[in-house]
Design an enzyme around this catalytic site. Structure first.
Site, short mmCIF file in Angstrom:
data_model
loop_
_atom_site.label_atom_id
_atom_site.label_comp_id
_atom_site.label_asym_id
_atom_site.label_seq_id
_atom_site.Cartn_x
_atom_site.Cartn_y
_atom_site.Cartn_z
N ARG A 50 1.23 -1.32 -0.29
CA ARG A 50 0.03 -0.03 -0.11
C ARG A 50 0.64 1.32 0.42
O ARG A 50 0.81 2.04 0.93
CB ARG A 50 -0.99 -0.10 1.58
CG ARG A 50 -1.74 -1.00 1.17
CD ARG A 50 -3.37 -1.26 2.06
NE ARG A 50 -2.14 -1.90 3.70
CZ ARG A 50 -2.80 -1.94 4.74
NH1 ARG A 50 -3.66 -2.10 4.67
NH2 ARG A 50 -1.95 -2.88 5.58
N ASP A 52 2.30 4.98 -0.20
CA ASP A 52 1.99 6.45 -0.50
C ASP A 52 1.82 6.94 -1.36
O ASP A 52 2.17 7.13 -2.05
CB ASP A 52 2.78 6.59 0.96
CG ASP A 52 3.00 6.15 2.23
OD1 ASP A 52 1.75 5.91 2.36
OD2 ASP A 52 3.96 6.24 2.80
N ARG A 202 11.37 5.33 4.29
CA ARG A 202 11.79 6.66 3.86
C ARG A 202 12.30 7.45 4.99
O ARG A 202 13.23 8.10 5.59
CB ARG A 202 10.05 7.32 3.35
CG ARG A 202 10.22 7.03 2.38
CD ARG A 202 8.09 7.57 1.86
NE ARG A 202 8.40 9.04 2.27
CZ ARG A 202 7.48 9.88 2.36
NH1 ARG A 202 6.12 9.05 2.44
NH2 ARG A 202 7.01 11.00 2.62
#
Length: 249
Positions: A50, A52, A202
Protein backbone atom coordinates in the site's frame (compact mmCIF):
# COMPACT_ATOMS: atom_id res chain seq x y z
CA UNK A 1 -14.77 -16.58 -9.90
CA UNK A 2 -11.38 -16.71 -11.61
CA UNK A 3 -8.38 -15.18 -9.83
CA UNK A 4 -5.61 -13.35 -11.68
CA UNK A 5 -2.35 -11.87 -10.42
CA UNK A 6 -1.39 -8.59 -12.06
CA UNK A 7 2.10 -7.09 -12.14
CA UNK A 8 1.76 -3.32 -12.22
CA UNK A 9 3.95 -0.32 -12.97
CA UNK A 10 2.93 3.24 -12.11
CA UNK A 11 4.13 6.78 -11.64
CA UNK A 12 2.73 7.72 -8.24
CA UNK A 13 3.04 11.49 -8.75
CA UNK A 14 -0.62 12.28 -9.60
CA UNK A 15 -2.14 9.86 -7.09
CA UNK A 16 -3.02 10.03 -3.40
CA UNK A 17 -1.36 6.69 -2.75
CA UNK A 18 -2.39 3.14 -3.58
CA UNK A 19 -5.34 2.47 -1.29
CA UNK A 20 -8.83 3.33 -2.52
CA UNK A 21 -10.45 6.31 -0.76
CA UNK A 22 -13.73 8.13 -1.28
CA UNK A 23 -13.56 11.14 -3.62
CA UNK A 24 -9.77 10.90 -4.00
CA UNK A 25 -7.81 9.60 -6.99
CA UNK A 26 -5.74 6.58 -5.98
CA UNK A 27 -3.91 3.89 -7.93
CA UNK A 28 -6.08 1.08 -6.59
CA UNK A 29 -9.26 3.03 -7.26
CA UNK A 30 -8.34 3.91 -10.85
CA UNK A 31 -7.28 0.35 -11.73
CA UNK A 32 -10.36 -1.21 -10.13
CA UNK A 33 -12.62 1.10 -12.13
CA UNK A 34 -10.78 0.04 -15.30
CA UNK A 35 -11.21 -3.63 -14.42
CA UNK A 36 -14.94 -3.12 -13.80
CA UNK A 37 -15.33 -1.72 -17.32
CA UNK A 38 -13.91 -5.00 -18.59
CA UNK A 39 -15.70 -7.28 -16.09
CA UNK A 40 -18.53 -5.55 -14.22
CA UNK A 41 -18.82 -8.38 -11.68
CA UNK A 42 -15.15 -8.44 -10.64
CA UNK A 43 -14.29 -8.57 -6.93
CA UNK A 44 -11.44 -8.45 -4.43
CA UNK A 45 -8.82 -6.22 -6.05
CA UNK A 46 -6.00 -6.26 -3.47
CA UNK A 47 -2.36 -5.13 -3.74
CA UNK A 48 0.79 -6.49 -2.14
CA UNK A 49 2.00 -3.07 -1.02
CA UNK A 50 0.00 0.00 0.00
CA UNK A 51 2.27 2.74 -1.32
CA UNK A 52 1.89 6.32 -0.09
CA UNK A 53 1.05 9.39 -2.16
CA UNK A 54 3.82 10.10 -4.66
CA UNK A 55 5.48 6.68 -4.31
CA UNK A 56 6.10 4.79 -7.56
CA UNK A 57 6.12 1.10 -8.50
CA UNK A 58 7.76 -0.99 -11.19
CA UNK A 59 6.76 -4.32 -9.68
CA UNK A 60 3.58 -3.95 -7.64
CA UNK A 61 1.46 -7.12 -7.58
CA UNK A 62 -2.29 -7.30 -7.05
CA UNK A 63 -4.90 -10.02 -7.39
CA UNK A 64 -8.44 -9.71 -8.67
CA UNK A 65 -11.34 -12.13 -9.11
CA UNK A 66 -13.08 -11.99 -12.49
CA UNK A 67 -16.52 -13.45 -13.13
CA UNK A 68 -15.54 -14.67 -16.61
CA UNK A 69 -12.43 -16.61 -17.54
CA UNK A 70 -10.15 -15.00 -20.14
CA UNK A 71 -6.68 -15.70 -21.45
CA UNK A 72 -4.05 -13.66 -19.63
CA UNK A 73 -3.06 -11.50 -22.59
CA UNK A 74 -6.68 -10.45 -23.09
CA UNK A 75 -6.90 -9.44 -19.43
CA UNK A 76 -3.69 -7.41 -19.62
CA UNK A 77 -4.62 -5.62 -22.83
CA UNK A 78 -8.21 -4.90 -21.80
CA UNK A 79 -7.28 -3.31 -18.48
CA UNK A 80 -4.53 -1.25 -20.09
CA UNK A 81 -7.01 0.00 -22.68
CA UNK A 82 -9.16 1.54 -19.95
CA UNK A 83 -6.08 2.90 -18.15
CA UNK A 84 -4.67 4.70 -21.18
CA UNK A 85 -5.06 8.22 -19.77
CA UNK A 86 -3.19 7.38 -16.55
CA UNK A 87 0.55 6.73 -15.94
CA UNK A 88 -0.20 3.11 -15.06
CA UNK A 89 0.61 -0.06 -16.98
CA UNK A 90 -0.38 -3.67 -16.33
CA UNK A 91 2.86 -5.42 -17.25
CA UNK A 92 1.50 -8.95 -17.03
CA UNK A 93 -1.47 -11.04 -15.92
CA UNK A 94 -1.33 -14.62 -14.71
CA UNK A 95 -3.92 -17.12 -13.51
CA UNK A 96 -3.51 -18.15 -9.86
CA UNK A 97 -5.46 -20.40 -7.53
CA UNK A 98 -7.99 -19.02 -5.07
CA UNK A 99 -5.55 -19.47 -2.17
CA UNK A 100 -3.16 -16.91 -3.65
CA UNK A 101 -3.28 -13.55 -1.88
CA UNK A 102 -1.19 -10.69 -3.25
CA UNK A 103 -0.51 -9.26 0.20
CA UNK A 104 -0.47 -12.21 2.59
CA UNK A 105 1.22 -14.74 0.28
CA UNK A 106 4.21 -12.44 -0.30
CA UNK A 107 7.51 -13.79 1.04
CA UNK A 108 9.65 -10.74 0.39
CA UNK A 109 9.24 -7.13 -0.72
CA UNK A 110 11.90 -5.04 -2.45
CA UNK A 111 12.05 -1.25 -2.47
CA UNK A 112 14.53 1.15 -4.05
CA UNK A 113 15.03 4.76 -3.01
CA UNK A 114 16.65 7.13 -5.53
CA UNK A 115 18.59 10.29 -4.68
CA UNK A 116 19.92 12.60 -7.41
CA UNK A 117 22.87 14.75 -6.35
CA UNK A 118 23.73 17.75 -8.51
CA UNK A 119 24.13 21.49 -8.02
CA UNK A 120 21.47 22.54 -10.52
CA UNK A 121 17.74 21.89 -10.31
CA UNK A 122 16.26 18.77 -11.88
CA UNK A 123 13.99 19.11 -14.90
CA UNK A 124 12.74 15.79 -16.27
CA UNK A 125 13.25 13.85 -13.03
CA UNK A 126 11.89 16.31 -10.47
CA UNK A 127 9.07 13.91 -9.48
CA UNK A 128 11.24 10.78 -9.67
CA UNK A 129 14.12 11.51 -7.26
CA UNK A 130 14.99 13.23 -4.02
CA UNK A 131 17.19 16.07 -5.23
CA UNK A 132 20.15 17.08 -3.05
CA UNK A 133 23.04 19.42 -3.91
CA UNK A 134 25.83 17.66 -2.03
CA UNK A 135 27.90 14.51 -2.55
CA UNK A 136 27.08 11.57 -0.26
CA UNK A 137 29.67 9.33 1.39
CA UNK A 138 28.51 5.82 0.50
CA UNK A 139 31.01 4.09 2.80
CA UNK A 140 29.64 5.91 5.84
CA UNK A 141 26.06 5.24 4.75
CA UNK A 142 26.76 1.52 4.36
CA UNK A 143 28.43 1.46 7.78
CA UNK A 144 25.33 3.05 9.30
CA UNK A 145 22.95 0.78 7.38
CA UNK A 146 24.61 -2.32 8.81
CA UNK A 147 23.20 -1.46 12.24
CA UNK A 148 19.70 -1.82 10.78
CA UNK A 149 20.05 -5.17 9.04
CA UNK A 150 18.46 -8.07 10.89
CA UNK A 151 15.62 -8.31 13.41
CA UNK A 152 15.04 -5.16 15.48
CA UNK A 153 12.41 -3.04 17.16
CA UNK A 154 12.05 -0.26 14.57
CA UNK A 155 9.86 2.07 16.66
CA UNK A 156 12.19 4.97 15.82
CA UNK A 157 11.51 4.48 12.12
CA UNK A 158 7.76 3.89 12.38
CA UNK A 159 4.97 6.29 11.45
CA UNK A 160 2.73 7.41 14.30
CA UNK A 161 -0.27 6.11 12.34
CA UNK A 162 1.30 2.73 11.48
CA UNK A 163 -1.27 -0.05 11.88
CA UNK A 164 1.20 -2.93 12.28
CA UNK A 165 0.64 -4.95 15.45
CA UNK A 166 4.36 -4.89 16.34
CA UNK A 167 7.31 -2.57 15.59
CA UNK A 168 9.62 -5.59 15.28
CA UNK A 169 10.70 -6.30 11.70
CA UNK A 170 13.57 -8.08 9.98
CA UNK A 171 15.44 -6.27 7.21
CA UNK A 172 17.28 -8.79 5.05
CA UNK A 173 19.44 -6.46 2.99
CA UNK A 174 20.30 -2.80 2.49
CA UNK A 175 22.75 -2.00 -0.29
CA UNK A 176 23.73 1.29 -1.87
CA UNK A 177 24.87 1.94 -5.43
CA UNK A 178 25.87 5.08 -7.30
CA UNK A 179 26.14 6.13 -10.94
CA UNK A 180 27.36 9.34 -12.56
CA UNK A 181 24.74 10.87 -14.82
CA UNK A 182 24.45 14.30 -16.50
CA UNK A 183 26.65 16.42 -14.21
CA UNK A 184 25.43 14.60 -11.14
CA UNK A 185 25.35 11.34 -9.22
CA UNK A 186 22.36 9.06 -8.73
CA UNK A 187 22.35 7.01 -5.53
CA UNK A 188 20.15 3.92 -5.26
CA UNK A 189 19.38 2.53 -1.82
CA UNK A 190 17.92 -0.97 -2.12
CA UNK A 191 15.93 -2.59 0.70
CA UNK A 192 14.48 -6.09 1.06
CA UNK A 193 12.34 -7.62 3.81
CA UNK A 194 9.25 -9.75 4.20
CA UNK A 195 7.35 -6.61 5.19
CA UNK A 196 7.97 -3.04 6.29
CA UNK A 197 6.38 -0.64 8.75
CA UNK A 198 4.57 2.44 7.49
CA UNK A 199 7.21 5.04 6.51
CA UNK A 200 10.04 2.70 7.58
CA UNK A 201 12.08 2.91 4.38
CA UNK A 202 11.69 6.68 4.01
CA UNK A 203 12.59 7.19 7.67
CA UNK A 204 15.75 5.12 7.27
CA UNK A 205 16.72 6.97 4.08
CA UNK A 206 16.30 10.30 5.86
CA UNK A 207 18.78 9.14 8.50
CA UNK A 208 21.25 7.64 6.03
CA UNK A 209 21.28 10.89 4.06
CA UNK A 210 22.28 12.71 7.26
CA UNK A 211 25.17 10.27 7.61
CA UNK A 212 26.11 10.55 3.94
CA UNK A 213 26.38 14.34 4.00
CA UNK A 214 28.42 14.31 7.22
CA UNK A 215 25.86 15.78 9.62
CA UNK A 216 25.64 12.51 11.57
CA UNK A 217 28.28 9.97 12.49
CA UNK A 218 27.41 6.44 11.29
CA UNK A 219 27.13 5.26 14.91
CA UNK A 220 24.21 7.61 15.52
CA UNK A 221 22.01 5.25 13.50
CA UNK A 222 22.52 2.54 16.11
CA UNK A 223 21.92 5.05 18.90
CA UNK A 224 18.54 6.17 17.59
CA UNK A 225 17.52 2.59 16.72
CA UNK A 226 18.10 1.52 20.32
CA UNK A 227 16.29 4.59 21.66
CA UNK A 228 12.96 3.38 20.16
CA UNK A 229 12.04 7.07 20.09
CA UNK A 230 10.39 8.42 16.93
CA UNK A 231 11.45 11.98 17.80
CA UNK A 232 15.11 10.98 17.37
CA UNK A 233 14.59 10.09 13.69
CA UNK A 234 15.66 12.40 10.88
CA UNK A 235 13.02 14.06 8.72
CA UNK A 236 11.16 11.71 6.40
CA UNK A 237 12.72 11.39 2.94
CA UNK A 238 10.34 12.66 0.21
CA UNK A 239 7.93 10.10 -1.21
CA UNK A 240 8.90 10.85 -4.82
CA UNK A 241 12.20 8.97 -4.53
CA UNK A 242 10.67 5.66 -3.42
CA UNK A 243 9.88 2.73 -5.74
CA UNK A 244 8.26 -0.63 -4.99
CA UNK A 245 10.39 -2.76 -7.30
CA UNK A 246 9.52 -6.42 -6.74
CA UNK A 247 7.35 -8.82 -4.76
CA UNK A 248 8.55 -12.39 -4.21
CA UNK A 249 6.19 -15.34 -3.65
Amino acid sequence: MHRYALTIEYDGSPFHGWQVQNNITTVQGVIFEAIKKFDVNCKNFIGAGRTDAGVHAIGQVAHVDLATKHDCETVRRAINYYLSKYPISILSAATVDEEFHARFSAKKRHYTYKIFSRKTDLTFERTQYWHVRHILNISNMEFAANYLIGKHDFSTFRSSICQASSPVKTIDTINIQSEKIRDGIVYQLNFSARSFLHHQVRSIVGCLEKVGCGKWAPEKTQEILLSKDRSKCAALAPSKGLYLTKIEY
